[in-house]
Design a protein around this motif. Structure first.
Motif, short mmCIF file in Angstrom:
data_model
loop_
_atom_site.label_atom_id
_atom_site.label_comp_id
_atom_site.label_asym_id
_atom_site.label_seq_id
_atom_site.Cartn_x
_atom_site.Cartn_y
_atom_site.Cartn_z
N SER A 1 126.85 -55.27 56.42
CA SER A 1 127.20 -53.87 56.15
C SER A 1 125.99 -53.00 55.86
O SER A 1 126.02 -51.80 56.08
CB SER A 1 128.18 -53.80 54.97
OG SER A 1 127.54 -54.12 53.76
N VAL A 2 124.91 -53.60 55.37
CA VAL A 2 123.70 -52.82 55.08
C VAL A 2 122.63 -53.02 56.17
O VAL A 2 121.46 -52.75 55.97
CB VAL A 2 123.11 -53.17 53.69
CG1 VAL A 2 124.04 -52.71 52.61
CG2 VAL A 2 122.83 -54.66 53.57
N ASP A 3 123.06 -53.54 57.33
CA ASP A 3 122.21 -53.65 58.52
C ASP A 3 120.99 -54.55 58.30
O ASP A 3 119.90 -54.25 58.80
CB ASP A 3 121.74 -52.26 58.99
CG ASP A 3 122.88 -51.45 59.58
OD1 ASP A 3 123.93 -52.05 59.86
OD2 ASP A 3 122.73 -50.22 59.74
N ILE A 4 121.17 -55.62 57.55
CA ILE A 4 120.09 -56.59 57.39
C ILE A 4 120.35 -57.75 58.35
O ILE A 4 121.41 -58.37 58.29
CB ILE A 4 120.01 -57.11 55.94
CG1 ILE A 4 119.58 -55.98 54.99
CG2 ILE A 4 119.03 -58.28 55.83
CD1 ILE A 4 119.52 -56.40 53.54
N PRO A 5 119.42 -58.06 59.25
CA PRO A 5 119.61 -59.21 60.15
C PRO A 5 119.71 -60.49 59.33
O PRO A 5 119.00 -60.67 58.35
CB PRO A 5 118.34 -59.19 61.01
CG PRO A 5 117.75 -57.83 60.85
CD PRO A 5 118.15 -57.37 59.49
N LEU A 6 120.60 -61.39 59.76
CA LEU A 6 120.73 -62.64 59.04
C LEU A 6 120.81 -63.80 60.03
O LEU A 6 121.14 -63.62 61.21
CB LEU A 6 121.96 -62.61 58.13
CG LEU A 6 123.35 -62.42 58.76
CD1 LEU A 6 124.05 -63.75 58.91
CD2 LEU A 6 124.19 -61.48 57.91
N ALA A 7 120.46 -64.98 59.53
CA ALA A 7 120.50 -66.20 60.34
C ALA A 7 120.94 -67.35 59.46
O ALA A 7 120.81 -67.29 58.24
CB ALA A 7 119.12 -66.47 60.95
N GLU A 8 121.48 -68.38 60.08
CA GLU A 8 121.97 -69.55 59.35
C GLU A 8 121.24 -70.79 59.79
O GLU A 8 120.81 -70.90 60.94
CB GLU A 8 123.46 -69.75 59.62
CG GLU A 8 124.37 -68.89 58.79
CD GLU A 8 125.81 -69.30 58.97
OE1 GLU A 8 126.04 -70.47 59.33
OE2 GLU A 8 126.69 -68.46 58.76
N GLY A 9 121.12 -71.75 58.86
CA GLY A 9 120.53 -73.03 59.21
C GLY A 9 121.04 -74.12 58.29
O GLY A 9 121.40 -73.84 57.13
N PRO A 10 121.05 -75.35 58.72
CA PRO A 10 121.60 -76.44 57.90
C PRO A 10 120.62 -76.99 56.88
O PRO A 10 121.02 -77.73 55.98
CB PRO A 10 121.95 -77.52 58.94
CG PRO A 10 120.98 -77.28 60.06
CD PRO A 10 120.72 -75.80 60.10
N VAL A 11 119.32 -76.68 57.00
CA VAL A 11 118.32 -77.26 56.10
C VAL A 11 117.42 -76.16 55.55
O VAL A 11 117.37 -75.05 56.06
CB VAL A 11 117.45 -78.31 56.83
CG1 VAL A 11 118.29 -79.49 57.27
CG2 VAL A 11 116.72 -77.69 58.01
N ASN A 12 116.69 -76.51 54.48
CA ASN A 12 115.68 -75.61 53.93
C ASN A 12 114.43 -75.65 54.77
O ASN A 12 114.00 -76.70 55.23
CB ASN A 12 115.33 -76.02 52.49
CG ASN A 12 116.47 -75.76 51.52
OD1 ASN A 12 116.96 -76.66 50.89
ND2 ASN A 12 116.88 -74.51 51.41
N LEU A 13 113.84 -74.50 54.98
CA LEU A 13 112.59 -74.39 55.74
C LEU A 13 111.42 -74.26 54.77
O LEU A 13 111.56 -73.72 53.68
CB LEU A 13 112.63 -73.19 56.68
CG LEU A 13 113.73 -73.21 57.74
CD1 LEU A 13 113.69 -71.93 58.56
CD2 LEU A 13 113.60 -74.41 58.66
N ASN A 14 110.25 -74.71 55.20
CA ASN A 14 109.03 -74.58 54.41
C ASN A 14 108.36 -73.26 54.78
O ASN A 14 107.66 -73.16 55.78
CB ASN A 14 108.10 -75.77 54.70
CG ASN A 14 106.97 -75.84 53.70
OD1 ASN A 14 106.78 -74.94 52.89
ND2 ASN A 14 106.21 -76.92 53.75
N TRP A 15 108.60 -72.23 53.98
CA TRP A 15 108.22 -70.87 54.37
C TRP A 15 106.73 -70.59 54.21
O TRP A 15 106.22 -69.63 54.79
CB TRP A 15 109.04 -69.86 53.58
CG TRP A 15 110.42 -69.74 54.13
CD1 TRP A 15 111.55 -70.35 53.67
CD2 TRP A 15 110.81 -69.02 55.29
NE1 TRP A 15 112.62 -70.05 54.46
CE2 TRP A 15 112.20 -69.22 55.47
CE3 TRP A 15 110.14 -68.20 56.20
CZ2 TRP A 15 112.92 -68.65 56.50
CZ3 TRP A 15 110.85 -67.63 57.25
CH2 TRP A 15 112.22 -67.85 57.39
N GLY A 16 106.02 -71.39 53.42
CA GLY A 16 104.58 -71.17 53.26
C GLY A 16 103.84 -71.23 54.59
O GLY A 16 103.21 -70.24 55.01
N PRO A 17 103.90 -72.37 55.30
CA PRO A 17 103.22 -72.44 56.61
C PRO A 17 103.78 -71.46 57.63
O PRO A 17 103.05 -70.94 58.48
CB PRO A 17 103.46 -73.89 57.05
CG PRO A 17 103.77 -74.63 55.79
CD PRO A 17 104.44 -73.66 54.88
#
Length: 1069
Positions: A919-935
């Protein structure tokens, strides 16, 4: 000075050759008839003009020829030579063109400095000038200054003076056709102007109209002007890159060479002087009207070259106004195809007039008297007016300000005007617009929200979905857009939406948002291609131990290792010399005992180190020869113990100081609070503040002053000042379902409160019974029972209502005062509790509540305030069948900021979270596992353009709806079994290292009830289920490898949930 200023001799020679050739052949070209009979041309320059004065033609001519403005400099052009009279310092610079092989000789006559004996430079220049009969000059310009006064005195005493002719038309002809370098500067100026209009002016104007904000034309113009920066000295603010980074090709702009041609012009029907289409008009101090026609004009200058545009915005336009605006846009398209090489200015105006007569003859008398003028270094070149009297021909490369408009029109008894202004360049076959955007009907027309209308507006008039100032639609205001300006879908579109399910709508909407995000990402990083790491990364830090040998301490005489704490330096003896090493060059120190000797090894910072946090530390010259380590031997082990301790302590002290400095880097020092005078300030008494001040916890009071807030502690000397200019968001959280009522201020830049920096300041009052002690009330003391409890509940409810009303009223007064002070609309944001969800953003489970512009948690510190406009995409992780919680990661548009992790959100609220994000126009995505966002973020920052070229955020898996729940159901059991048997620790270790709270959440899931509704469906009681679980656990211990046989021995329906729980707890432990 001469070393700093480099003149472009190649450009000077080509432009000087153009002047001489045009002058020699002036009799054959009508553009140069003014100088055809002139023997010489004189260009005078006195003291620089004031900042508010327009650029003079003489200054523009001098800048065009030399590349810089040279005040107090006279230039005499002769057909065989050039004489330049200037000061000695300017003469050193101008020798570059004298020695640059010019087409004709250049002679420089330098005046003596004040302390030197006088020269005859002025006399020589005067003799050369008076030897001519006719001299062309800019007769309409007047100059001031010491050199000009001296020149006037000498000329008044001269026996013979030449006849003067005005060379202004010829100078305009010299400069009118632009070369490629000039066109590049004008294109950049046009790009800057278009970006400012599309990404700030239009958005802000829409917000003002939507909220009916009270702001003057003058204040709005000042806000626009501030996007280039404001203030001086330490308080100076640079360009607002949130606006400029949205433009294409603006990565390499030299902001020091960027300025406004004039103060932005804002006009509405409330302007007291009426509409004025001239570029000399000014924004008045009257408040802007929220209906009718609003005119906007912007002009920007880059490296001296101008670009200009003007737009008309209409609120609730009539049919006639729409028709007139359509005529303007079609007329501009017609003139662009007509303006080409060889056409005269008179022809352009006459063609425009004939077009208006043919379409709407009644508008002929309202049409402007000229449809534009030449532009470049001069904003308005009167020699190239597009008017009925100008017979000068257009040439390829000329740039014009094409200004179309109608004035003194009437609608409903009120006068109005419309204009459409753009900067265009003439080509051989047609002209093209350099300024772009915000021109179509859907971008410039706003429609009132009239709910009582029977028939809907035509579809072509319905503008796009209304967005907030932050770029996202409000979840509550999405349909009524503040009740005034409706940028909503038509009724037919609303009926179509009802036919779609919520999930389908989210998928379709998310697909559009993701496509837009990808295109914006490519456009945003298309120029330059390089990553953000180069811009925001580490830089070489210079340091100096001593300025010379005299600064060395006397302790170096005994040639021993000496630690100078004051200079942060270690002085080491090397081959009989005392060599200082700054502590920043030292990596670490180690000590070894071998026999009767002790070895001290000092390791230094060098490139190519593969370990440690400083592996990416830049060096000025990485290819130089570096010393990696120094080793010293001594029989005095105690001495080396002391040296090692001193060096290590100094290193720790410096590192700690650097860390503190880094933490405080974004802290600002606010201006002085301007207190209200002549009356008492509006106050909110008996409130506590967070972060708390030193001393005993006592309630104080908040006061509203002219330019900010002040919290005054009852202790007397302690106070907190918050300026309105530093307020980013203002929240009011009522005490419904809460123990306290809150007014919360989120700051643009942190301030120091006590000894710590604070991004948020909160004022609150407790709403519990403790705060309202009613002891002594005999009625309450001796009465018990239902009646008394009901009465107490009613009193509690009434108290809470009064508290809410008091705090909300005070928050609204703060917003009103801030809007009047800064001119920037500030609204009170109230959390939507009905949209709230639970999660773990900062190591504790809290209730997160969306607001119109943010996602917040305000009840207890540490507070959380996330601006929705700053979010690039939301990634929902650990979304799997059977898991009771999932995580959300918010990635910000500023890729250098670490993503925000909100862990352990109940899966029951997954749909609510997705609906809110959509509703606030933020793109979203789904995934089954946690991602390592640092790299991941490091890779993106290295080259964001390449990241978007390779698909951008599509690697996250796209939009948010599971395509097959059945597939998830069938796969989940086997997935967990593999994790539990083959890799019990690998993934969980990664999860724990990056997400502490996430791992805790998963443990909670595993340690919850071991039996789901599936088991209850078998009508078995708890005792029976627990016995079965105990037997299963006993078999597991006795036969740890008999997992499959255990499962086969159980009924299938009861085995499935048990296997899931075991697998999950093992996989996530």
């Amino acid at each position: 000075m001469s070393a700093q200023v480099q003149l472009n001799t190649r450009l000077f020679n080509s432009r000087l050759r153009l002047i001489i050739d045009a002058w020699v052949n002036a009799g054959k070209n009508d553009d140069y008839t003014a100088i055809a009979d002139a023997d010489a041309l004189l260009l005078l320059a006195g003291d620089p003009a004031g900042e508010d004065e327009p650029t003079r033609k003489g200054t523009a001519f001098q800048t065009w020829l030399l590349g810089y403005e040279f005040p107090s400099t006279f230039i005499l052009f002769e057909k065989t030579r050039i004489l330049i009279l200037c000061s000695a310092s300017k003469a050193k610079i101008l020798t570059q063109i004298r020695d640059g092989n010019p087409p004709i000789p250049v002679e420089i006559l330098a005046q003596a400095k004040a302390k030197d004996p006088p020269t005859n430079a002025l006399l020589q220049f005067t003799e050369a000038y008076t030897s001519h009969l006719r001299v062309g000059t800019l007769t309409k310009e007047t100059h001031t200054g010491k050199l000009v006064d001296e020149w006037n005195r000498v000329m008044s005493e001269a026996a013979q003076k030449p006849e003067l002719v005005d060379m202004a038309p010829s100078v305009s002809s010299f400069m009118a056709p632009k070369d490629e370098d000039e066109l590049k500067a004008i294109r950049t100026a046009a790009n800057l102007t278009s970006t400012l209009l599309a990404h700030h002016v239009a958005v802000k104007l829409e917000t003002i109209l939507d909220r009916e904000a009270k702001i003057s034309h003058e204040a709005f113009a000042a806000q626009i002007e501030a996007r280039l920066g404001y203030g001086e000295g330490e308080n100076a603010k640079g360009p607002d890159m949130r606006v400029w980074q949205k433009g294409k090709g603006l990565n390499d702009v030299d902001w020091a060479s960027t300025e406004f041609c004039y103060a932005p012009i804002i006009q509405s029907q409330s302007t007291s002087s009426g509409y004025d289409l001239r570029s000399t008009a000014e924004s008045s101090a009257d408040d802007m009207a929220h209906k009718g026609v609003l005119l906007v004009a912007l002009g920007m200058r880059y490296k001296g070259y101008c670009a200009n545009l003007g737009r008309s915005f209409i609120v609730d336009p009539s049919k006639e106004q729409e028709a007139v605006y359509d005529l303007l846009t079609s007329l501009q398209a017609e003139l662009l195809s007509f303006m080409k090489e060889g056409v005269t200015g008179r022809d352009v105006y006459q063609h425009a007039m004939n077009y208006v007569k043919g379409k709407k003859p009644q508008l002929e008398k309202h049409f402007v008297k000229a449809v534009g003028h030449g532009t470049g270094l001069e904003f308005r070149d009167s020699a190239y007016l597009l008017s009925p009297k100008n017979s000068r021909k257009l040439k390829a490369g000329m740039v014009f300000n094409l200004a179309l408009g109608f004035q003194d029109l009437e609608d409903g008894g009120k006068k109005y005007a419309l204009h459409l202004v753009d900067t265009v360049v003439v080509n051989a076959d047609k002209a093209t617009c350099l300024t772009q955007g915000v021109k179509s009907v859907k971008d410039t027309m706003f429609f009132l929200n009239q709910e009582d209308e029977q028939a809907p507006k035509p579809a072509k008039k319905a503008p796009a979905t209304k967005l907030n100032a932050n770029g996202h639609a409000s979840p509550i205001k999405n349909k009524t857009a503040g009740g005034k300006v409706l940028r909503n879908k038509t009724r037919s579109a609303a009926q179509e939406e009802q036919l779609h399910s919520t999930a389908t709508k989210i998928v379709e909407h998310q697909r559009e948002i993701h496509q837009k995000l990808q295109s914006e990402g490519l456009a945003r990083f298309s120029e330059g291609g390089g990553g953000l790491a180069g811009k925001e990364g580490k830089t070489w830090k210079r340091f100096t131990s001593y300025k010379g040998e005299a600064g060395l301490p006397k302790e170096i005489e005994n040639m021993k290792i000496f630690v100078d704490r004051k200079a942060q330096t270690i002085i080491l003896p090397i081959h009989g010399f005392a060599v200082p090493f700054h502590i920043s060059t030292i990596k670490n120190v180690s000590k070894n005992d071998e026999g009767e000797f002790t070895f001290l090894r000092i390791n230094l910072q060098t490139p190519g180190q593969l370990a440690g946090k400083k592996e990416d530390t830049p060096f000025e010259d990485p290819d130089a020869t570096f010393i990696r380590s120094l080793t010293y031997r001594s029989a005095d082990g105690h001495r080396f113990d002391a040296v090692m301790k001193q060096i290590t302590d100094l290193k720790k002290e410096v590192n700690k100081r650097e860390q503190q400095k880094k933490e405080m880097a974004d802290v600002i020092e606010q201006d002085v609070l301007a207190e209200v005078k002549g009356r008492r300030p509006v106050k909110l008494p008996e409130v506590f503040v967070r972060p708390a001040l030193d001393g005993k916890r006592l309630p104080g009071e908040v006061e509203i002053h002219q330019n900010g807030l002040r919290y005054q502690s009852p202790m007397g000397s302690q106070k907190i000042d918050i300026l309105f200019s530093n307020v980013k968001h203002l929240f009011f959280q009522p005490c419904d379902h809460e123990l306290i009522v809150i007014v919360h201020v989120h700051l643009k830049a942190p301030i120091i409160i006590g000894k710590k920096k604070a991004h948020d300041v909160q004022f609150f009052r407790e709403a519990s019974d403790v705060q309202f002690d009613e002891t002594g009330n005999r009625k309450r003391k001796y009465r018990y029972g239902d009646e008394d409890e009901i009465e107490l509940e009613q009193q509690e409810r009434k108290r809470r209502q009064l508290l809410n009303r008091e705090f909300k009223s005070f928050a609204e007064k703060i917003a009103e005062a801030a809007t009047q002070s800064t001119g920037d609309p500030l609204e009170v944001d109230i959390p939507f509790r009905e949209l709230s969800f639970e999660g773990v953003p900062i190591r504790q489970n809290v209730r997160l509540q969306p607001t119109t512009e943010c996602l917040v948690f305000l009840s207890d510190p540490p507070f959380l305030v996330v601006t929705l406009a700053d979010i690039e995409i939301a990634s929902l992780e650990r979304v799997q069948f059977g898991l009771k919680h999932f995580d959300m990661v918010l990635i910000f548009k500023d890729f250098t900021k670490s993503p925000l992790h909100i862990n352990s959100i109940p899966t029951a609220q997954l749909d609510d979270v997705k609906n809110w994000l959509d509703s606030v126009d933020i793109p979203l995505a789904e995934g089954p596992v946690n991602l390592n966002w640092g790299p991941i973020m490091k890779t993106i920052n290295d080259d964001p353009y390449a990241f978007f070229q390779q698909g951008g955020w599509t690697f996250l898996g796209g939009t948010a709806v599971n395509e097959s729940d059945a597939d998830d159901d069938s796969d989940s059991e086997s997935d967990f079994q593999v994790e539990g048997e083959d890799s019990p620790s690998s993934e969980s270790a990664d999860d724990e290292s990056d997400y502490d709270d996430g791992s805790n959440a998963s443990e909670d899931e595993g340690s919850g009830s071991d039996f789901d509704d599936d088991s209850e469906g078998q009508c078995e009681d708890w005792d029976e289920l627990e016995k079965k679980a105990a037997r299963a656990d006993k078999k597991q211990v006795e036969n740890p490898k008999g997992h499959d046989s255990d499962d086969s021995a159980r009924p299938k329906k009861k085995a499935a949930p048990k296997a899931k729980v075991n697998g999950k707890s093992k996989g996530r432990a």
